[in-house]
Design a protein around this motif. Structure first.
Motif, PDB file in Angstrom:
ATOM      1  N   ARG A  37       0.828  -1.208   0.000  1.00 13.41           N
ATOM      2  CA  ARG A  37       0.000   0.000   0.000  1.00 13.41           C
ATOM      3  C   ARG A  37       0.858   1.253   0.000  1.00 13.41           C
ATOM      4  NH1 ARG A  37      -5.190   0.906   1.771  1.00 13.41           N
ATOM      5  NH2 ARG A  37      -5.536  -1.029   0.658  1.00 13.41           N
ATOM      6  N   VAL A  38       1.789   1.369   0.937  1.00 17.38           N
ATOM      7  CA  VAL A  38       2.540   2.617   1.067  1.00 17.38           C
ATOM      8  C   VAL A  38       3.714   2.693   0.102  1.00 17.38           C
ATOM      9  CG1 VAL A  38       1.862   2.939   3.471  1.00 17.38           C
ATOM     10  CG2 VAL A  38       4.045   1.833   2.943  1.00 17.38           C
ATOM     11  N   GLY A  39       4.104   1.572  -0.479  1.00 14.32           N
ATOM     12  CA  GLY A  39       5.232   1.567  -1.398  1.00 14.32           C
ATOM     13  C   GLY A  39       4.850   1.865  -2.827  1.00 14.32           C
ATOM     14  N   GLY A  40       3.573   2.028  -3.090  1.00 13.46           N
ATOM     15  CA  GLY A  40       3.129   2.327  -4.441  1.00 13.46           C
ATOM     16  C   GLY A  40       3.540   3.726  -4.873  1.00 13.46           C
ATOM     17  N   LYS A  41       3.755   3.873  -6.149  1.00 16.52           N
ATOM     18  CA  LYS A  41       4.186   5.150  -6.730  1.00 16.52           C
ATOM     19  C   LYS A  41       3.295   6.304  -6.298  1.00 16.52           C
ATOM     20  CE  LYS A  41       4.394   7.271 -11.316  1.00 16.52           C
ATOM     21  NZ  LYS A  41       4.276   6.998 -12.751  1.00 16.52           N
ATOM     22  N   TRP A  42       1.990   6.142  -6.434  1.00 13.35           N
ATOM     23  CA  TRP A  42       1.088   7.253  -6.149  1.00 13.35           C
ATOM     24  C   TRP A  42       1.004   7.547  -4.656  1.00 13.35           C
ATOM     25  CZ3 TRP A  42       1.278   9.619 -10.306  1.00 13.35           C
ATOM     26  CH2 TRP A  42       1.083   9.029 -11.538  1.00 13.35           C
ATOM     27  N   SER A  43       1.039   6.509  -3.832  1.00 13.26           N
ATOM     28  CA  SER A  43       0.999   6.736  -2.384  1.00 13.26           C
ATOM     29  C   SER A  43       2.201   7.548  -1.937  1.00 13.26           C
ATOM     30  CB  SER A  43       0.968   5.405  -1.632  1.00 13.26           C
ATOM     31  OG  SER A  43      -0.233   4.720  -1.879  1.00 13.26           O
ATOM     32  N   ILE A  44       3.367   7.191  -2.438  1.00 14.92           N
ATOM     33  CA  ILE A  44       4.576   7.925  -2.071  1.00 14.92           C
ATOM     34  C   ILE A  44       4.476   9.374  -2.523  1.00 14.92           C
ATOM     35  CG2 ILE A  44       7.054   8.149  -2.558  1.00 14.92           C
ATOM     36  CD1 ILE A  44       7.133   5.042  -2.616  1.00 14.92           C
ATOM     37  N   MET A  45       3.995   9.590  -3.730  1.00 14.63           N
ATOM     38  CA  MET A  45       3.881  10.955  -4.254  1.00 14.63           C
ATOM     39  C   MET A  45       2.891  11.791  -3.427  1.00 14.63           C
ATOM     40  SD  MET A  45       6.023  11.045  -6.733  1.00 14.63           S
ATOM     41  CE  MET A  45       5.590  12.464  -7.695  1.00 14.63           C
ATOM     42  N   VAL A  46       1.787  11.181  -3.020  1.00 14.16           N
ATOM     43  CA  VAL A  46       0.815  11.907  -2.199  1.00 14.16           C
ATOM     44  C   VAL A  46       1.413  12.237  -0.838  1.00 14.16           C
ATOM     45  CG1 VAL A  46      -1.384  11.704  -0.962  1.00 14.16           C
ATOM     46  CG2 VAL A  46      -1.245  11.047  -3.371  1.00 14.16           C
ATOM     47  N   ILE A  47       2.076  11.273  -0.226  1.00 16.52           N
ATOM     48  CA  ILE A  47       2.666  11.498   1.103  1.00 16.52           C
ATOM     49  C   ILE A  47       3.704  12.615   1.046  1.00 16.52           C
ATOM     50  CG2 ILE A  47       4.143  10.464   2.876  1.00 16.52           C
ATOM     51  CD1 ILE A  47       2.571   7.788   2.224  1.00 16.52           C
ATOM     52  N   VAL A  48       4.577  12.568   0.061  1.00 18.67           N
ATOM     53  CA  VAL A  48       5.600  13.603  -0.081  1.00 18.67           C
ATOM     54  C   VAL A  48       4.959  14.959  -0.368  1.00 18.67           C
ATOM     55  CG1 VAL A  48       7.534  14.364  -1.543  1.00 18.67           C
ATOM     56  CG2 VAL A  48       7.427  12.001  -0.738  1.00 18.67           C
ATOM     57  N   SER A  49       3.945  14.992  -1.211  1.00 14.32           N
ATOM     58  CA  SER A  49       3.283  16.250  -1.567  1.00 14.32           C
ATOM     59  C   SER A  49       2.512  16.851  -0.398  1.00 14.32           C
ATOM     60  CB  SER A  49       2.329  16.033  -2.744  1.00 14.32           C
ATOM     61  OG  SER A  49       3.056  15.653  -3.885  1.00 14.32           O
ATOM     62  N   THR A  75      -6.241   6.720  -4.136  1.00 14.18           N
ATOM     63  CA  THR A  75      -5.040   6.751  -3.296  1.00 14.18           C
ATOM     64  C   THR A  75      -5.319   7.472  -1.987  1.00 14.18           C
ATOM     65  OG1 THR A  75      -3.625   6.689  -5.264  1.00 14.18           O
ATOM     66  CG2 THR A  75      -2.614   7.445  -3.209  1.00 14.18           C
ATOM     67  N   LEU A  76      -5.988   8.608  -2.057  1.00 16.02           N
ATOM     68  CA  LEU A  76      -6.327   9.352  -0.836  1.00 16.02           C
ATOM     69  C   LEU A  76      -7.246   8.540   0.077  1.00 16.02           C
ATOM     70  CD1 LEU A  76      -6.761  12.904  -2.352  1.00 16.02           C
ATOM     71  CD2 LEU A  76      -5.087  12.247  -0.588  1.00 16.02           C
ATOM     72  N   ARG A  77      -8.220   7.873  -0.499  1.00 17.37           N
ATOM     73  CA  ARG A  77      -9.123   7.038   0.309  1.00 17.37           C
ATOM     74  C   ARG A  77      -8.361   5.927   1.019  1.00 17.37           C
ATOM     75  NH1 ARG A  77     -14.097   6.200  -3.855  1.00 17.37           N
ATOM     76  NH2 ARG A  77     -14.941   8.291  -3.692  1.00 17.37           N
ATOM     77  N   ASN A  78      -7.467   5.269   0.293  1.00 20.69           N
ATOM     78  CA  ASN A  78      -6.692   4.182   0.891  1.00 20.69           C
ATOM     79  C   ASN A  78      -5.752   4.698   1.982  1.00 20.69           C
ATOM     80  OD1 ASN A  78      -7.802   2.053  -0.586  1.00 20.69           O
ATOM     81  ND2 ASN A  78      -6.368   2.356  -2.274  1.00 20.69           N
ATOM     82  N   LEU A  79      -5.107   5.827   1.742  1.00 23.25           N
ATOM     83  CA  LEU A  79      -4.216   6.398   2.748  1.00 23.25           C
ATOM     84  C   LEU A  79      -4.993   6.870   3.975  1.00 23.25           C
ATOM     85  CD1 LEU A  79      -1.736   8.360   0.446  1.00 23.25           C
ATOM     86  CD2 LEU A  79      -1.282   6.234   1.718  1.00 23.25           C
ATOM     87  N   GLU A  80      -6.188   7.383   3.744  1.00 20.88           N
ATOM     88  CA  GLU A  80      -7.045   7.776   4.870  1.00 20.88           C
ATOM     89  C   GLU A  80      -7.480   6.536   5.649  1.00 20.88           C
ATOM     90  OE1 GLU A  80     -11.092  10.357   5.812  1.00 20.88           O
ATOM     91  OE2 GLU A  80     -10.617   9.854   3.731  1.00 20.88           O
TER      92      GLU A  80
END
Length: 140
Positions: A37-49, A75-80
């Motif tokens: 989940r957290v290692g995905g490209k988009w998750s990392i980009m959202v977290i950094v942003s 991605t936001l839903r999953n991170l939330e």
């Protein structure tokens, strides 16, 4: 027979009873799920942003090149859901929505910053190793 989630011979996490040949690695399944989940490209980009503080959806969309609205939403839903990002809706017209890293998300961002710094320090070494490998393979 023991029930739970196990690592199969194919190294995939499978629910159900332990079968002959299965390796009991419940922790590995949990870690694999989190890293996926957290290692995905988009998750990392959202977290950094989102690391600098609360940010709106449209700003995230502008900062993350190539992400679609649908993928950003998922991605936001999953991170939330995972407790890494919080979502705040303000009662305005139109509603204002901001996303921010939780404490856990901020901690993860610190590790991502270290990984980024490592990648920057070693990018030339990795490039040179790839070039040497490719040349050796091409030479046969």
């Amino acid at each position: 027979m023991e029930e739970g989630t196990f690592l199969s011979q194919g190294n995939t996490c499978v629910p159900g009873p332990l079968r002959p040949g299965d390796t009991v690695q419940r922790g590995a399944c949990a870690v694999t799920e989190v890293l996926d989940r957290v290692g995905g490209k988009w998750s990392i980009m959202v977290i950094v942003s989102a690391a600098a503080g609360p940010i709106r959806f449209t700003e995230l969309e502008r900062r993350i090149a190539g992400i679609s609205r649908r993928m950003l939403t998922l991605t936001l839903r999953n991170l939330e859901r995972d407790g890494l990002v919080s979502r705040t809706v303000y009662p305005t017209a139109p509603p204002k929505v901001e996303y921010a890293l939780t404490e856990v998300g901020q901690e993860l961002n610190q590790y991502l910053a270290q990984l980024t710094a490592w990648a920057e320090r070693h990018r030339t070494t990795i490039h040179d190793a790839r070039t040497a490998y490719d040349e050796a393979r091409a030479a046969g």
